[in-house]
Scaffold this active site. Structure first.
Site, mmCIF file in Angstrom:
data_model
loop_
_atom_site.group_PDB
_atom_site.id
_atom_site.type_symbol
_atom_site.label_atom_id
_atom_site.label_comp_id
_atom_site.label_asym_id
_atom_site.label_seq_id
_atom_site.Cartn_x
_atom_site.Cartn_y
_atom_site.Cartn_z
ATOM 1 N N ASP A 88 100.055 57.828 35.183
ATOM 2 C CA ASP A 88 98.682 57.376 35.408
ATOM 3 C C ASP A 88 98.300 57.511 36.884
ATOM 4 O O ASP A 88 98.865 56.837 37.750
ATOM 5 C CB ASP A 88 98.576 55.911 34.970
ATOM 6 C CG ASP A 88 97.167 55.530 34.606
ATOM 7 O OD1 ASP A 88 96.739 55.860 33.489
ATOM 8 O OD2 ASP A 88 96.482 54.924 35.464
ATOM 9 N N ASP B 87 88.117 63.216 29.212
ATOM 10 C CA ASP B 87 89.080 62.526 28.366
ATOM 11 C C ASP B 87 89.333 61.096 28.867
ATOM 12 O O ASP B 87 89.207 60.827 30.062
ATOM 13 C CB ASP B 87 90.383 63.350 28.453
ATOM 14 C CG ASP B 87 91.410 62.961 27.419
ATOM 15 O OD1 ASP B 87 91.086 62.994 26.228
ATOM 16 O OD2 ASP B 87 92.553 62.634 27.811
ATOM 17 N N GLU C 78 84.775 60.337 26.775
ATOM 18 C CA GLU C 78 85.415 59.710 25.615
ATOM 19 C C GLU C 78 85.740 58.261 25.955
ATOM 20 O O GLU C 78 86.552 57.989 26.836
ATOM 21 C CB GLU C 78 86.720 60.449 25.286
ATOM 22 C CG GLU C 78 87.486 59.789 24.152
ATOM 23 C CD GLU C 78 88.998 60.066 24.196
ATOM 24 O OE1 GLU C 78 89.626 60.003 23.136
ATOM 25 O OE2 GLU C 78 89.553 60.322 25.285
#
Ligand SMILES: *[C@@H]1O[C@H](CO)[C@@H](O)[C@H](O)[C@H]1NC(C)=O
Ligand SMILES: *[C@@H]1O[C@H](CO)[C@@H](O)[C@H](O)[C@H]1NC(C)=O
Ligand SMILES: *[C@@H]1O[C@H](CO)[C@@H](O)[C@H](O)[C@H]1NC(C)=O
Ligand SMILES: *[C@@H]1O[C@H](CO)[C@@H](O)[C@H](O)[C@H]1NC(C)=O
Ligand SMILES: *[C@@H]1O[C@H](CO)[C@@H](O)[C@H](O)[C@H]1NC(C)=O
Ligand SMILES: *[C@@H]1O[C@H](CO)[C@@H](O)[C@H](O)[C@H]1NC(C)=O
Ligand SMILES: *[C@@H]1O[C@H](CO)[C@@H](O)[C@H](O)[C@H]1NC(C)=O
Length: 527
Positions: A188, A219, A243
């Site tokens: 991440d 995304d 998204e």
């Protein structure tokens, strides 16, 4: 000759389109590895084994006629950057979501020139290119990752400390812990770090300009702090659609303020539940829409409206009832958002959850003589006619009427869609009563899906009964284009009721063709 050449150069230059420019388009979403091969070969493709199957950007170029024939004027392709090359126990990175190096392309899909040729080929057809991008994370095939494998974020301090997400009710956990697992950890990125942020922002700016991209699909947006997004979006300098995978409009609403558009996931949940069998609830679908219309920055007008995507089981894995399928497929095209169709739905693909829902399209033969292909063509055509007939179509929210568990009417004048989930087997009579549909008194309407006529009452209202479980999409015959492919025999009547006029209208294409030939021969001698 010279003038024509200049005009076509202009037409193929960078567009970097705005949200308003995307709003009147419809999008065909494809997985590059699974859509078309460069040489039109049709290798076998076992979705279960999760290997690259051979699709390329050149393959996409070779099948743009197919996409355009369906009526789409934009495509969304899977991520383009270099991915991990390992054979993991979750297979290979054929889907493109396992980034390793944001500054290189995925060579499995082609070269930089191939990608540039794709955007040029689209622009020549006045179509747009949307590219999928991943900002939240990079992927590794080892745990912990070897950070030096990543580029340009190659030190551990570029990433949040490893912890997998455990608590979706804790937004800090969602943003700063990791997706994936020990098999393929999705490291991440530390999007709180100024250095990471500035590298990301200059990367997206370069990507959009290098490849003449018209829009980006982002995304896992909810996994990055909200206030990261405005600067990223303005660096992209083009349309952004994100998204935000959540069922609740109240959760998604905040994200409509930081990027142009969101994929309409809350409505997708209700839509799927409403039509997957005849005990679904269309009132619940309407309730989700009303909540989204009232809480999103631009209502539902700036959402991406879809029935399928690469992350969810295909709709036709849930039901094989053709009436339910047609009703559900109609929805994205007749309501507020930008319609998106996931490749293969038109060919009746039935793949279930990932990876089964990423079938190779070449195995269908790209056949166009098929019920659902025709359905999609008509829906794209009807939406285009409605936009052309009413300049308020794209800026006025749909009104939902005649709502019950099993019926729903969606009104976006001059288009009125009548939906039901009673299904194909039903013998029940379905009634839609829309007293204030807004048509002219006794106006003649046509169901574009069957070309059968319906007449509005003296107050412009509509009362329709049906027993087949099929959806209906009504337009006034006057909105049909005389040259169009939709119910063209009724279109001539819509222009004029006189038999003489309609004979003249039918002969115009011949006259026009003769005139064009004459004109062309003149031009040839001039240039
Ligand atoms: C992955 O497996 C394929 C054969 O299935 C092989 O050709 C390829 O070299 C492997 N890749 C790596 C990075 O091991
Ligand atoms: C939320 O998640 C963060 C990151 O994992 C953690 O540090 C924090 O303790 C969590 N807060 C609560 C209330 O659980
Ligand atoms: C319809 O779907 C729901 C939810 O999955 C399920 O509980 C129900 O049994 C289904 N009904 C029929 C008639 O198939
Ligand atoms: C259908 O949804 C509406 C709105 O959410 C709800 O009030 C109603 O109870 C639901 N009907 C059934 C049968 O579940
Ligand atoms: C219902 O099923 C029949 C037979 O399978 C088919 O011919 C018909 O087109 C279907 N109708 C709809 C609306 O799907
Ligand atoms: C969208 O708008 C543009 C610019 O006004 C126009 O050229 C194009 O034909 C429109 N497309 C549709 C599908 O209406
Ligand atoms: C155009 O759309 C607006 C907003 O929905 C509506 O009020 C108006 O009646 C429509 N006009 C036509 C001709 O359909």
């Amino acid at each position: 000759m010279l003038r024509l050449f200049t005009a076509s150069l202009l037409a193929t230059s960078a567009l970097a389109a705005t949200a308003a420019e995307w709003q009147n388009r419809t999008i065909y979403q494809l997985v590059t590895d699974r859509f078309a091969t460069s040489d039109d070969s049709g290798p076998s493709c076992n979705t279960d084994s999760r290997q690259y199957c051979g699709g390329t950007w050149k393959g996409v170029i070779s099948k743009l006629d197919y996409i355009q024939d369906l009526g789409f004027d934009a495509i969304w392709i899977s991520p383009v950057v270099a991915n991990i090359e390992a054979n993991t126990s979750y297979g290979q990175a054929y889907h493109g979501y396992w980034t390793q190096d944001i500054n290189s392309l995925n060579s499995k899909f082609g070269t930089a020139d191939d990608l540039k040729s794709l955007s040029a080929a689209l622009h020549k057809r006045s179509m747009y290119l949307m590219v999928d991008v991943v900002v939240n994370h990079m992927a590794s095939s080892t745990d912990p990752p070897d950070y030096s494998d990543f580029s340009p974020f190659s030190t551990q301090s570029d990433f949040h400390t490893e912890c997998f997400i455990t608590d979706y009710s804790n937004q800090t956990n969602v943003e700063q812990c990791w997706l994936g697992d020990k098999t393929v950890p999705l490291a991440d990125l530390n999007t709180e770090d100024d250095g990471v942020v500035s590298k990301m922002n200059s990367w997206i700016k370069g990507l959009v300009s290098d490849y003449d991209i018209d829009g980006i699909r982002i995304d896992t947006v909810k996994h990055v702090r909200k206030d990261f997004w405005p600067d990223f979006a303005s660096s992209a300098g083009t349309f952004t659609i994100g998204e935000v995978l959540d069922e609740e409009p109240s959760y998604v609403a905040d994200y409509t303020k930081v990027i142009d558009s969101v994929l309409d996931y809350p409505t997708w949940f209700s839509l799927t539940a409403a039509f997957k069998n005849n005990t679904g609830n269309l009132t619940a679908l309407a309730a989700t829409v009303w909540q989204s219309q009232s809480s999103y920055k631009n209502g539902e007008l700036m959402t991406g409206s879809f029935l399928e995507n690469h992350d969810q089981p295909r709709f036709q894995s849930l039901t094989q009832d053709e009436a339910l399928i047609k009703n559900a497929m109609t929805w994205p095209f007749v309501q507020d958002g930008i319609p998106i169709l996931y490749y293969g739905q038109e060919q009746g693909y039935t793949g279930g959850a990932d990876p089964a829902n990423r079938e190779a399209l070449w195995l269908s033969g790209y056949v166009e003589d098929k019920t659902l292909v025709t359905h999609v063509k008509i829906l794209n055509g009807a939406r285009r006619l409605a936009i052309a007939a009413n300049s308020s179509f794209l800026t006025t929210s749909a009104r939902l009427y005649a709502v019950s568990e099993s019926t729903l009417a969606v009104s976006k004048p001059p288009l009125l869609a009548l939906l039901t989930n009673v299904g194909n087997g039903s013998s029940a009579t379905t009634t839609w009563n829309v007293p204030d549909a807004g048509y002219a008194s006794n106006e003649v309407l046509v169901d574009v899906l069957t070309c059968s006529k319906v007449t509005a009452d003296s107050n412009g209202g509509v009362l329709v009964q049906a027993s087949s479980g099929a959806p209906q999409v009504l337009l006034p015959t006057s909105a049909l284009s005389a040259s169009g492919s939709i119910c063209s025999n009724l279109a001539a009547q819509g222009q004029s009721s006189s038999a003489l006029r309609s004979v003249v209208a039918n002969s115009i294409p011949v006259a026009l063709a003769v005139a064009l030939v004459l004109l062309a021969s003149q031009f040839n001698s001039d240039f």
